[in-house]
Structure formats: C-alpha cells, structure tokens
Design an enzyme around this catalytic site. Sequence first.
Site, PDB file in Angstrom:
ATOM      1  N   SER A   2       0.830  -1.214   0.000  1.00  0.00           N
ATOM      2  CA  SER A   2       0.000   0.000   0.000  1.00  0.00           C
ATOM      3  C   SER A   2       0.857   1.252   0.000  1.00  0.00           C
ATOM      4  O   SER A   2       0.559   2.227  -0.701  1.00  0.00           O
ATOM      5  CB  SER A   2      -0.938   0.006   1.212  1.00  0.00           C
ATOM      6  OG  SER A   2      -1.846  -1.070   1.141  1.00  0.00           O
ATOM      7  N   GLU A  38      -4.870  -3.731  -3.210  1.00  0.00           N
ATOM      8  CA  GLU A  38      -5.650  -4.924  -2.869  1.00  0.00           C
ATOM      9  C   GLU A  38      -6.333  -5.528  -4.094  1.00  0.00           C
ATOM     10  O   GLU A  38      -7.482  -5.966  -4.044  1.00  0.00           O
ATOM     11  CB  GLU A  38      -6.680  -4.601  -1.777  1.00  0.00           C
ATOM     12  CG  GLU A  38      -6.091  -4.014  -0.511  1.00  0.00           C
ATOM     13  CD  GLU A  38      -5.183  -4.968   0.264  1.00  0.00           C
ATOM     14  OE1 GLU A  38      -5.147  -6.165  -0.071  1.00  0.00           O
ATOM     15  OE2 GLU A  38      -4.498  -4.496   1.184  1.00  0.00           O
ATOM     16  N   CYS A  50      10.700 -13.259   6.654  1.00  0.00           N
ATOM     17  CA  CYS A  50      10.185 -14.070   7.753  1.00  0.00           C
ATOM     18  C   CYS A  50      11.010 -13.748   9.004  1.00  0.00           C
ATOM     19  O   CYS A  50      12.116 -13.211   8.911  1.00  0.00           O
ATOM     20  CB  CYS A  50      10.311 -15.546   7.369  1.00  0.00           C
ATOM     21  SG  CYS A  50       9.819 -16.724   8.648  1.00  0.00           S
TER      22      CYS A  50
END
Length: 200
Positions: free
Chosen positions: A16, A85, A142
């Site tokens: 975003s 999105e 991660c």
Amino acid sequence: MAKLYFKYGAMGSSKSAQALITKFNYEEQGMTVWLIKPSADTRDGADIIKSRIGLAQHAEVILPSDSIIEKYHKHGKASVIISDECQFFTPSQIDELRLLVDDEDIPVLCFGLRTDFQTKFFPGSMRLMELADSITEIKTVCKCGAKATVNARIDARGRIITEGEQILLGGNDRYVAMCHRCWRKQIEAQKKEDAEGKKI
C-alpha cells in the site's frame, strides 16, 4: 506502449505504501492518477487506502458488480490507474483493466497479494499472473530471516489457522508473513502438540 503491472508481496511488504508513493510520483510530474480499490477491503474505511507507515489517500471503491471500464469513463481520463488490494477484483474486472491498457494506452499498476492463507491463488491475482505485462515481487522477510512468501493466518494465541473462508480481513492481529519452511514446521508442531494433548 502502456503496460499492465502486477506488483505482489506477502502481508507487511509495504504494498500500500508503494502504491501511494507511486501515485505521488506520477502527480509530481503533473499527471492525473485514478486510484481505485475493491469494496472487499474495508479495514481503514470503505474508500481509504492506508499503509502501515501512516500514508493514506481516498480511492474510488469498485464493487464486484461494477464495470471498471464504465467507472473509468465516468471518472474522466487519467494518465495512470493505480489499484491496491487487487486480489479482491473479479477475473472479469482484471480483464477490463487489461482492455483499458490496450484501448486507452494508459499504464495500470495493480498492487496486492498473490496467494491466500492456504497458499492458493486469489482469483483476481491468478488472472493478473495470466495477463500482466510486468510481474514484480515486493519482498519481505520471515522472522527467521528468509524471504517470506506465505500469508499465515493466526488465531489469538498465535497458532496458524489452515481452514476457513478465503477472505478474512485483518492486519498483524490476524496475519503474519512467513517463509514456507517456518509455516510448514509450525503447522507440524501444532499437530504434534494437539495429538499429544489428546493422549493425556
């Protein structure tokens, strides 16, 4: 020639933010941007695109029943279309974005997720993988330091959820970006823990 771009990444990869920064960059060059988002994304308000770092902008909301081409012509000509999105668009709406690139010769930049919490394609993302001229991964990591590719859905205790509806809105309270190895190992550990708990 204009192109259809798909820029995807796992949760927390600043998609975003990049969408809004890209909008700013186009506008700084005197170009007009049509910023759109699917109606399924209501986390920060129906017509707001907001990043985790605090950037926010109003966007035109696209319903699943809407024709993006009709909405574009009602909105008026733009230099570029930017969507956040985009995984929540229907495949036919992705087809319409492709047509706008071809027929209006304007770039369309789609930011979103590639896969869901079960590592399966969203329908809109799958169509973008089929149609986009440019496909770019926005990388994130991660907790182990490896590249995160899985949008792991978690419960209140931090346990990974592997069943449920494809769409469940949420942020850091419901999702964590993980590498596939860590995701798989945590699921295996949970199954072992559950099995041992049943034995007692």
